[in-house]
Design a protein around this motif. Structure first.
Motif, PDB file in Angstrom:
ATOM      1  N   GLY A   1       0.809  -1.228   0.000  1.00 40.85           N
ATOM      2  CA  GLY A   1       0.000   0.000   0.000  1.00 40.85           C
ATOM      3  C   GLY A   1       0.836   1.270   0.000  1.00 40.85           C
ATOM      4  O   GLY A   1       0.421   2.293  -0.540  1.00 40.85           O
ATOM      5  N   GLN A   2       2.035   1.214   0.603  1.00 37.59           N
ATOM      6  CA  GLN A   2       2.898   2.402   0.630  1.00 37.59           C
ATOM      7  C   GLN A   2       3.336   2.772  -0.781  1.00 37.59           C
ATOM      8  O   GLN A   2       3.312   3.945  -1.160  1.00 37.59           O
ATOM      9  CB  GLN A   2       4.125   2.130   1.515  1.00 37.59           C
TER      10      GLN A   2
ATOM     11  N   GLU B   1       1.784   1.870  -3.531  1.00 38.04           N
ATOM     12  CA  GLU B   1       0.592   2.245  -4.301  1.00 38.04           C
ATOM     13  C   GLU B   1       0.205   3.684  -4.005  1.00 38.04           C
ATOM     14  O   GLU B   1      -0.155   4.442  -4.916  1.00 38.04           O
ATOM     15  CB  GLU B   1      -0.572   1.309  -3.965  1.00 38.04           C
ATOM     16  N   ALA B   2       0.284   4.060  -2.727  1.00 37.43           N
ATOM     17  CA  ALA B   2      -0.047   5.437  -2.367  1.00 37.43           C
ATOM     18  C   ALA B   2       0.924   6.405  -3.036  1.00 37.43           C
ATOM     19  O   ALA B   2       0.524   7.460  -3.544  1.00 37.43           O
ATOM     20  CB  ALA B   2      -0.018   5.612  -0.851  1.00 37.43           C
ATOM     21  N   ALA B   3       2.211   6.040  -3.047  1.00 32.27           N
ATOM     22  CA  ALA B   3       3.213   6.905  -3.682  1.00 32.27           C
ATOM     23  C   ALA B   3       2.930   7.050  -5.172  1.00 32.27           C
ATOM     24  O   ALA B   3       2.966   8.151  -5.729  1.00 32.27           O
ATOM     25  CB  ALA B   3       4.611   6.330  -3.461  1.00 32.27           C
TER      26      ALA B   3
ATOM     27  N   GLN C   1      11.224   8.003  -7.585  1.00 29.00           N
ATOM     28  CA  GLN C   1      10.806   8.891  -6.495  1.00 29.00           C
ATOM     29  C   GLN C   1      10.194   8.116  -5.339  1.00 29.00           C
ATOM     30  O   GLN C   1      10.476   8.399  -4.176  1.00 29.00           O
ATOM     31  CB  GLN C   1       9.775   9.912  -7.007  1.00 29.00           C
TER      32      GLN C   1
ATOM     33  N   SER D   1      11.785   8.366  -1.684  1.00 21.55           N
ATOM     34  CA  SER D   1      11.104   9.129  -0.638  1.00 21.55           C
ATOM     35  C   SER D   1      10.234   8.288   0.276  1.00 21.55           C
ATOM     36  O   SER D   1       9.933   8.697   1.388  1.00 21.55           O
ATOM     37  CB  SER D   1      10.211  10.209  -1.270  1.00 21.55           C
ATOM     38  N   VAL D   2       9.784   7.148  -0.200  1.00 20.48           N
ATOM     39  CA  VAL D   2       8.806   6.385   0.584  1.00 20.48           C
ATOM     40  C   VAL D   2       9.329   5.008   1.007  1.00 20.48           C
ATOM     41  O   VAL D   2       9.305   4.668   2.187  1.00 20.48           O
ATOM     42  CB  VAL D   2       7.477   6.239  -0.200  1.00 20.48           C
TER      43      VAL D   2
ATOM     44  N   PRO E   1      13.528   4.786   2.789  1.00 19.17           N
ATOM     45  CA  PRO E   1      13.661   5.264   4.169  1.00 19.17           C
ATOM     46  C   PRO E   1      12.988   4.338   5.175  1.00 19.17           C
ATOM     47  O   PRO E   1      13.482   4.166   6.292  1.00 19.17           O
ATOM     48  CB  PRO E   1      12.963   6.627   4.156  1.00 19.17           C
ATOM     49  N   GLN E   2      11.882   3.733   4.789  1.00 17.10           N
ATOM     50  CA  GLN E   2      11.205   2.824   5.712  1.00 17.10           C
ATOM     51  C   GLN E   2      11.887   1.462   5.755  1.00 17.10           C
ATOM     52  O   GLN E   2      11.883   0.784   6.778  1.00 17.10           O
ATOM     53  CB  GLN E   2       9.746   2.630   5.301  1.00 17.10           C
TER      54      GLN E   2
ATOM     55  N   ARG F   1       8.721   6.426  13.127  1.00 17.47           N
ATOM     56  CA  ARG F   1       7.578   5.527  13.097  1.00 17.47           C
ATOM     57  C   ARG F   1       6.924   5.365  14.444  1.00 17.47           C
ATOM     58  O   ARG F   1       7.571   5.337  15.464  1.00 17.47           O
ATOM     59  CB  ARG F   1       8.032   4.134  12.609  1.00 17.47           C
TER      60      ARG F   1
ATOM     61  N   PHE G   1      -7.553   4.970  -0.205  1.00 15.92           N
ATOM     62  CA  PHE G   1      -7.553   3.511  -0.083  1.00 15.92           C
ATOM     63  C   PHE G   1      -8.305   3.058   1.162  1.00 15.92           C
ATOM     64  O   PHE G   1      -8.431   3.795   2.133  1.00 15.92           O
ATOM     65  CB  PHE G   1      -6.111   2.996   0.022  1.00 15.92           C
TER      66      PHE G   1
ATOM     67  N   ASN H   1      -3.121   3.893   3.879  1.00 16.57           N
ATOM     68  CA  ASN H   1      -1.802   3.940   3.242  1.00 16.57           C
ATOM     69  C   ASN H   1      -1.087   5.280   3.380  1.00 16.57           C
ATOM     70  O   ASN H   1      -0.428   5.740   2.455  1.00 16.57           O
ATOM     71  CB  ASN H   1      -1.895   3.578   1.753  1.00 16.57           C
TER      72      ASN H   1
ATOM     73  N   PHE I   1       1.987   7.560   4.508  1.00 16.69           N
ATOM     74  CA  PHE I   1       3.415   7.237   4.580  1.00 16.69           C
ATOM     75  C   PHE I   1       3.820   7.184   6.054  1.00 16.69           C
ATOM     76  O   PHE I   1       3.837   8.201   6.743  1.00 16.69           O
ATOM     77  CB  PHE I   1       4.230   8.269   3.806  1.00 16.69           C
TER      78      PHE I   1
ATOM     79  N   HIS J   1       6.478   6.839   7.772  1.00 11.51           N
ATOM     80  CA  HIS J   1       7.681   7.479   8.325  1.00 11.51           C
ATOM     81  C   HIS J   1       7.612   8.994   8.241  1.00 11.51           C
ATOM     82  O   HIS J   1       8.578   9.673   8.560  1.00 11.51           O
ATOM     83  CB  HIS J   1       8.908   6.972   7.583  1.00 11.51           C
TER      84      HIS J   1
END
Lengths: 222, 258
Positions: free
Chosen positions: A120-121, A123-125, A134, A138-139, A142-143, A222, B99, B103, B105, B107
């Motif tokens: 999902g991360q 997909e959101a990006a 990118q 950026s997403v 880092p995680q 987090r 969604f 979702n 981010f 961080h």
């Protein structure tokens, strides 16, 4: 004990070369491993295939074989590069071999981190118009960084110890010196073995604490 | 705008904002989208309902190509959806998506979640983007939470942040893929309120949902999807009071019993 004290200079020289091997091959592995993982998770099928093939070749071949192939095949192909007497051709061959080998493991360690991030991360990006690069930068990365530290530390610990395989092609690193001292001092073998084992343990302890430190400094996100 | 039946929305000279024609998609042997033809006009609110596994989420996700399709074409404001790469990313920036699982981010702070797209994708100046993000967060009622991380927020708050994040891109259309399905009942309302407000402001919306109340109050058109097909298409009144297909009657009978 006396053997170790008498030959302390030689032993230090050996471990110095071990560290040089680790530094050079570790850098190659980091850069190449990152490129490989980008290929393996990229949306382009041919890049994924190339990345996967690399992993299959280098992870499935014994390190000793890789070093021997490079040391003996490279001159036949006209590669005899060396920086100087200290970083001679065999040192370079070992560095490249260790780097190519470890890159496969670095790639997989990084990929395990990337896979630990929920889909999902990404997909959101993508849904806000980010390109693949990118969203990685950026997403995802880092995680993934935190999840990557333990397997990456293990990979580098393995690499530190694997530098000892370079003795097979005559690189005068720590294990080479150990073998030499053993031949010269047959009565003190176990002292020599333990002495060198301790040396490797110190190197590994440094890598492990660097990993622990990195893990703790990232704990707040987090 | 009060009611826009499917055929009268295509006034001569105006292209539909979203146009799907002959869309087919398979997951292995499963034919999840079967010959979908659908035009959505500017400002229209289309609610997609149907049993689970009917393909309604896939339909929604196909509109910004999070799900690639096998056949047919999808046009956004007259432009065919590109296959890959930068052009696709640019087009996705025009389509907001919300969604089921929020979702956000994980961080990044709430504020950074909202500014990331405008700064990285649109190349907006950071302080400008922050100002606008704060206004958007106020608008969806979570302005107070701007400096928190998503994990510190309730589900309803997270989903409203997700709406603000999508709005920050100034999308032409917003897609909602079951936006309230993972929320507690009391949080559903706060999210639906924001969505109703958006609809009233004239946003073009495609909403996959089980919230029949939202369909009644905000939708211009209800699509009933079952087995990968659009089985029925009507205004909310028509659909809820007088469904024509057996499939829809059966579905409504089941969900309205409780």
């Amino acid at each position: 004990m006396q053997v170790l004290i008498d030959n302390f200079g030689q032993i230090l020289d050996g471990f110095a070369k071990t560290l040089w091997l680790l530094l050079f091959s570790g850098t190659i592995a980091a850069v190449l491993g990152t490129i490989l993982v980008a290929m393996r998770v990229s949306p382009v099928a041919i890049l994924r295939f190339a990345g996967t093939s690399y992993i299959n070749v280098f992870r499935n071949t014994p390190l000793l074989l890789i070093l021997l192939i490079i040391a003996f095949a490279a001159p036949d192909l006209g590669f005899t590069y060396e920086i100087n007497n200290y970083f001679n051709f065999f040192f370079m061959a070992a560095t490249v071999g260790l780097g190519l080998y470890a890159a496969a493991f670095v790639c997989e360690a990084l990929r395990s981190g990337i896979n630990s991030i929920p889909l999902g991360q990404a997909e959101a990006a993508r849904s806000i118009g980010m390109t693949f690069a990118q969203s990685m930068r950026s997403v995802i990365l880092p995680q993934a960084a935190r999840a990557v530290i333990p397997p990456l530390a293990s990979t580098y610990i393995a690499l530190a110890k694997n530098t000892s395989v370079a003795l097979a092609i005559g690189v005068t690193e720590a294990s080479f010196i150990m073998k030499k001292l053993n031949a010269e001092n047959a009565v003190a073998r176990w002292q020599i073995f333990f002495g060198f084992a301790f040396g490797y343990m110190v190197i590994v302890a440094f890598i492990a604490s660097a990993g622990a430190l990195a893990e703790r400094s990232g704990a707040k996100t987090r | 705008m009060a009611d826009a039946p499917s055929d009268s929305s295509e006034a001569p000279g105006t292209t539909p904002l979203v146009a799907l024609s002959g869309v087919n998609k398979w997951f292995g042997d499963l034919h999840v989208l079967q010959d979908i033809n659908l035009d959505i006009a500017r400002g229209e609110v289309v609610v997609v309902i149907g049993p689970s596994g009917s393909g309604k989420s896939t339909l929604c996700r196909a509109i910004n190509r999070l799900e690639p399709i096998n056949e047919g074409e999808i046009k956004l404001d007259g432009t065919l959806l590109p296959q890959e790469g930068k052009a696709l990313a640019q087009l996705r920036a025009e389509v907001g998506m919300v969604f089921q699982a929020f979702n956000l981010f994980a961080h990044k702070t709430v504020l950074d979640n909202v500014t990331l797209g405008p700064i990285k994708v649109r190349g907006r100046n950071a302080s400008e983007a922050r100002e606008e993000a704060k206004k958007l967060l106020d608008r969806v009622g979570v302005g107070e939470q701007a400096n928190k991380y998503p994990a510190q927020l309730s589900g309803g708050q997270q989903q409203r942040v997700a709406i603000a994040r999508a709005l920050a891109m100034h999308p032409k259309v917003m897609l909602f893929d079951e936006p309230t399905s993972s929320l507690d009942p009391e949080m559903i309302k706060e999210v639906l309120d924001v969505m109703v407000e958006l609809a009233n402001d004239g946003m073009t919306m495609v909403v996959v949902t089980h919230e029949m109340g939202f369909a009644r109050t905000a939708a211009n058109r209800v699509l009933f999807v079952a087995d990968g097909k659009i089985v029925e298409e009507a205004t909310p009144e028509e659909f809820f009071t007088n469904p024509t297909s057996d499939r829809a009657k059966d579905f409504l009978g089941k969900i309205l019993q409780h």
